[in-house]
Enzyme design. Structure first.
Site, short mmCIF file in Angstrom:
data_model
loop_
_atom_site.label_atom_id
_atom_site.label_comp_id
_atom_site.label_asym_id
_atom_site.label_seq_id
_atom_site.Cartn_x
_atom_site.Cartn_y
_atom_site.Cartn_z
N GLY A 1 0.71 -1.15 -0.15
CA GLY A 1 0.06 0.06 -0.10
C GLY A 1 0.80 1.48 -0.03
O GLY A 1 0.51 2.00 -0.81
N ASP B 1 3.52 -2.97 -7.52
CA ASP B 1 3.17 -1.71 -6.75
C ASP B 1 3.13 -0.40 -7.46
O ASP B 1 2.31 0.31 -7.65
CB ASP B 1 3.88 -1.57 -5.25
CG ASP B 1 4.05 -2.84 -4.48
OD1 ASP B 1 2.85 -3.73 -4.64
OD2 ASP B 1 4.76 -2.90 -3.77
N ARG C 1 16.54 0.01 -10.28
CA ARG C 1 17.09 0.39 -8.93
C ARG C 1 16.88 -0.47 -8.10
O ARG C 1 15.72 -1.05 -7.97
CB ARG C 1 16.85 1.65 -8.84
CG ARG C 1 17.58 2.64 -9.85
CD ARG C 1 17.96 4.05 -9.41
NE ARG C 1 18.04 4.71 -10.06
CZ ARG C 1 17.69 6.22 -10.46
NH1 ARG C 1 16.82 6.49 -9.68
NH2 ARG C 1 17.82 6.99 -11.54
N GLY D 1 15.39 -1.68 -4.27
CA GLY D 1 14.57 -1.55 -3.27
C GLY D 1 13.00 -1.06 -3.87
O GLY D 1 13.03 -0.78 -4.94
O1 RIB Z 1 5.45 -5.64 -3.20
C1 RIB Z 1 6.71 -5.59 -2.58
C2 RIB Z 1 6.24 -5.37 -1.09
O2 RIB Z 1 5.78 -6.51 -0.63
C3 RIB Z 1 7.50 -5.00 -0.33
O3 RIB Z 1 7.80 -3.69 -0.05
C4 RIB Z 1 7.08 -5.80 0.89
O4 RIB Z 1 6.89 -4.71 2.34
C5 RIB Z 1 5.94 -6.62 0.73
O5 RIB Z 1 4.81 -5.89 1.29
#
Ligand code: RIB
Length: 300
Positions: free
Chosen positions: A42, A249, A282, A284
């Site tokens: 989220g 995400d 990148r 992270g």
């Molecule tokens: O989609 C990646 C995310 O999944 C990571 O940031 C981790 O926290 C998990 O929720």
């Protein structure tokens, strides 16, 4: 027109080891490097939408601990409104992530405060936001069903677009499906949720359930868009992959931002695919999430 996005979802702190190969069950692999990043699907989605210029609020829960305070500071620095993020007695969510040399990952999550986000809390937090000019409410499955359902119902009643990223996959309640959310599973999730072995059949089956379009992300191949009975494959550009964490995400946050800004679904999905591809270049979950000017440069 301002693009308004409210994300109802999770906040985690990601503890990441980058290593040659992902350990198998029972195996110890040495030689990795460690980094700590902001995470949670989220929160990542909220950052992705904010970096594209949307006005973004996050409804979520973190602990009353230092990890929670740090996570909120990072999100506020990204321009995300965190006034709807609740502090709970449970610890802030933590994800243990390993990333291999090809950028693939495995993730174990301790949900902590995310699991304590109630439907009542979501409905109350959304009140302030949904009264205004409509946008997109983006919901995810790292918080309980009751929180997701309350968010979807409130959004639908207020005339906002409802997007659901069913990640990680779990059963889709009928109460939620009848609200007609735009579903955005990845291929594995789509297969799990529909029981269909192919991503294309899964997209069609899920669209039949919601009566709404479905976008299935297929990693480096881009996405499948199932809309009004027809299926389109939307390709992704080839990029040098460093870390795929948070690519989904980024796709979801970017898609929500574009739709909230009035973009057509097909165009918004193409831009979201580009944003997700760039995000993998990148380290992270948020490291490679692009800002709008970077997308412009890529599109020429
Ligand atoms: O989609 C990646 C995310 O999944 C990571 O940031 C981790 O926290 C998990 O929720």
């Amino acid at each position: 027109m301002s693009a308004r996005v409210v994300v109802v979802g999770s906040v985690n702190v990601d503890l990441v080891v980058t290593i040659g190969t992902l350990p198998r069950p029972g195996e110890t692999v040495t030689g990795g490097t460690f980094a700590r990043h902001g995470g949670g699907k989220g929160a990542n989605q909220a950052v992705a939408a904010a970096r594209l210029g949307a006005e973004v609020a996050l409804v979520a829960a973190v602990g009353r601990d230092d990890l929670g305070s740090g996570a909120l500071e990072e999100l506020a620095a990204e321009g995300v409104d965190v006034s709807g993020v609740l502090r709970r007695d449970e610890p802030t969510g933590v994800a243990l992530i390993t990333v291999d040399r090809s950028g693939e990952n495995s993730i174990a999550v301790a949900s902590g405060a995310n699991a304590a986000l109630s439907g009542e809390a979501v409905a109350a937090a959304l009140d302030a936001w949904l009264a205004d000019e409509p946008g997109v409410v983006l919901l995810g499955f790292e918080v309980p069903d009751a929180a997701v359902l309350a968010g979807a119902r409130a959004a639908r009643e207020a005339g906002w677009t409802v997007m659901l990223n069913p990640a990680p996959a779990r059963a889709l309640p009928d109460d939620l499906m009848v609200l007609g959310p735009l579903l955005t599973p990845n291929a594995d999730e789509a297969r799990t949720l529909s029981g269909s072995p192919s991503a294309a059949d899964a997209a069609r089956a899920l669209a039949d359930r919601t009566g709404a379009p479905v976008l299935v992300t297929v990693g480096a191949d881009g996405a499948l868009l199932c809309d009004d009975g027809s299926l389109a494959a939307l390709p992704a550009p080839a990029v040098g992959v460093v870390d795929t964490t948070g690519a989904g995400d980024t796709f979801n946050g970017a898609l929500a931002a574009e739709l909230a800004g009035g973009g057509a679904l097909h165009d918004a999905a193409e831009l979201a695919i580009l944003a997700a591809a760039l995000s993998t270049t990148r380290a992270g979950a948020r490291g490679g999430m692009p800002r709008r000017d970077e997308l412009g440069a890529e599109r020429g």
